[in-house]
Write an enzyme that holds these catalytic residues in place. Sequence first.
Site, mmCIF file in Angstrom:
data_model
loop_
_atom_site.group_PDB
_atom_site.id
_atom_site.type_symbol
_atom_site.label_atom_id
_atom_site.label_comp_id
_atom_site.label_asym_id
_atom_site.label_seq_id
_atom_site.Cartn_x
_atom_site.Cartn_y
_atom_site.Cartn_z
ATOM 1 N N HIS A 130 0.817 -1.218 0.000
ATOM 2 C CA HIS A 130 0.000 0.000 0.000
ATOM 3 C C HIS A 130 0.851 1.269 0.000
ATOM 4 C CE1 HIS A 130 -3.518 -2.462 1.897
ATOM 5 N NE2 HIS A 130 -3.231 -2.830 0.669
ATOM 6 N N PHE A 377 -1.037 -8.215 5.049
ATOM 7 C CA PHE A 377 0.295 -7.598 4.971
ATOM 8 C C PHE A 377 0.337 -6.270 4.220
ATOM 9 C CE2 PHE A 377 0.786 -12.344 4.423
ATOM 10 C CZ PHE A 377 0.813 -12.596 5.785
ATOM 11 N N CYS A 378 -0.688 -5.449 4.364
ATOM 12 C CA CYS A 378 -0.707 -4.124 3.695
ATOM 13 C C CYS A 378 -0.483 -4.254 2.192
ATOM 14 C CB CYS A 378 0.315 -3.169 4.297
ATOM 15 S SG CYS A 378 0.035 -2.842 6.026
ATOM 16 N N ALA A 379 -0.925 -5.370 1.639
ATOM 17 C CA ALA A 379 -0.842 -5.562 0.183
ATOM 18 C C ALA A 379 -2.108 -6.336 -0.199
ATOM 19 C CB ALA A 379 0.426 -6.321 -0.188
#
Length: 456
Positions: A130, A377-379
């Site tokens: 992100h 995982f911020c993805a």
Amino acid sequence: MTVTAAAATDRPTCSPLPVLGRDVRVPLVTGGEVEYGALDYAASAPALQRVWDDVAAYAPYYGSVHRGAGYLSQLSTDLFEQSRETVAAFLGCRPGDEVLFTRSTTDSLNLLAAALPAGTQVFVFETEHHASLLPWSRAREVQVRYLPAPDGAEQAVAALDAALAAAADGPKLVCVTGASNVTGEIWPIRELAAAAHRNGARIVLDAAQLAPHHPVDVAELDVDWVAFSGHKLYAPFGAGVLAGRADWLDAAEPYLAGGGATRSVIHTGDAVDVEWNSGTARHEAGSPNVIGAYAIASACRALTEAGFEALAAREQELLGRLREGLAAIPGVRVLSLFGPDAPRVGVLSFVVRDWNSSRLAAALSAEYGIGVRDGLFCAHPLVRTLLGGEPDEPAECGVPDDVPGGRPLNAVRVSFGAGTPDEHIDRFVNALATLVRDGAAWDYTTENGRCVPARA
Ligand code: PMP
């Protein structure tokens, strides 16, 4: 199945680097305590002992940077500026490149986004973290093109080439991650940089996960900028780096308005007339984080002096040991975008058939003292693609939590680096094998959105 130190062949020539927290013991829900197994380096790595010692030695001499006539201010200013040079050498920067100290990779990429010339078209794969996916759409007068998840490294280069070739004239920027924080896979950076440049675009490398594991050479990779975070590079003192071409940065409005960024400020009537600095000062308003910058420089020196290539080779050996161990556990699926033979760093995510990933991570912590991460995982777009779409599994980690044969909600990530001893990898593989074979010894429940052991 039990993995032991004896199972490894081709022993690496270097040992793990000393890190803080190596002998910390943590309590187990089942009773007793064990040495903490730190396997979440991709989130934040432990501090190198060397970094801690360097910071402690400097601390009594701490003083203001760029704003003091006293001896300690002068010393601190010199140390801050020397830290830039150390980082520039570590990154193989070109003459004229600037090294800016920021708060983190996120901060660095937001800074660059704010500095883009009007009308810039940004090209980014939807698989980015992100921090490298989102800053661009917030920038004024910037258009973002999101490229779909590629099937492989070559296909990524071809897709970028085609998208850039079809783009209208004007400034263009490509943003790409060096190593995925989800799969650990290394992107074809040199080839993507060549594709960017032959189409008149520039490229910024998100090296948050690459720089701690692998030498990054800006000139050799031919990337225009690189960003990374100190806390993932064994230097957890709140600083990050953006390094690269000066021209767009010098032409942009300062990222922050305030002291240090100005050459002169004159108040006349209802207005203030500001002459902004150029160079690094332009985007570093406010008192610089000298300890953070010095800690990063110390980590760069420590990795270089230890022999970064040898550390990377040792990490590959640990990765092989981990993958071999996981391959022998029934139901484990390692997440991968580029396939099993893709080059990768010590970051690996997986799911286990009929297991809720949050419960698995909670049990590894509570019953075995091993710290990994679970989630997206911020993805989010990348992990959803790798998991096969929207999840079927309910979000709760407590019972009933598993849908046999269902699509997993999220994944478990294990990550390690220069401070990881062999036995942490072995302990992890053995713990996972036992959990998968025998099940968890404890009940787990969701509290405040986190999966935790149920009260006894
Ligand atoms: N990019 C990648 C690939 C990352 O893994 C991370 C952190 N997980 C970031 C950017 C953001 O780093 P930070 O949180 O230090 O800003």
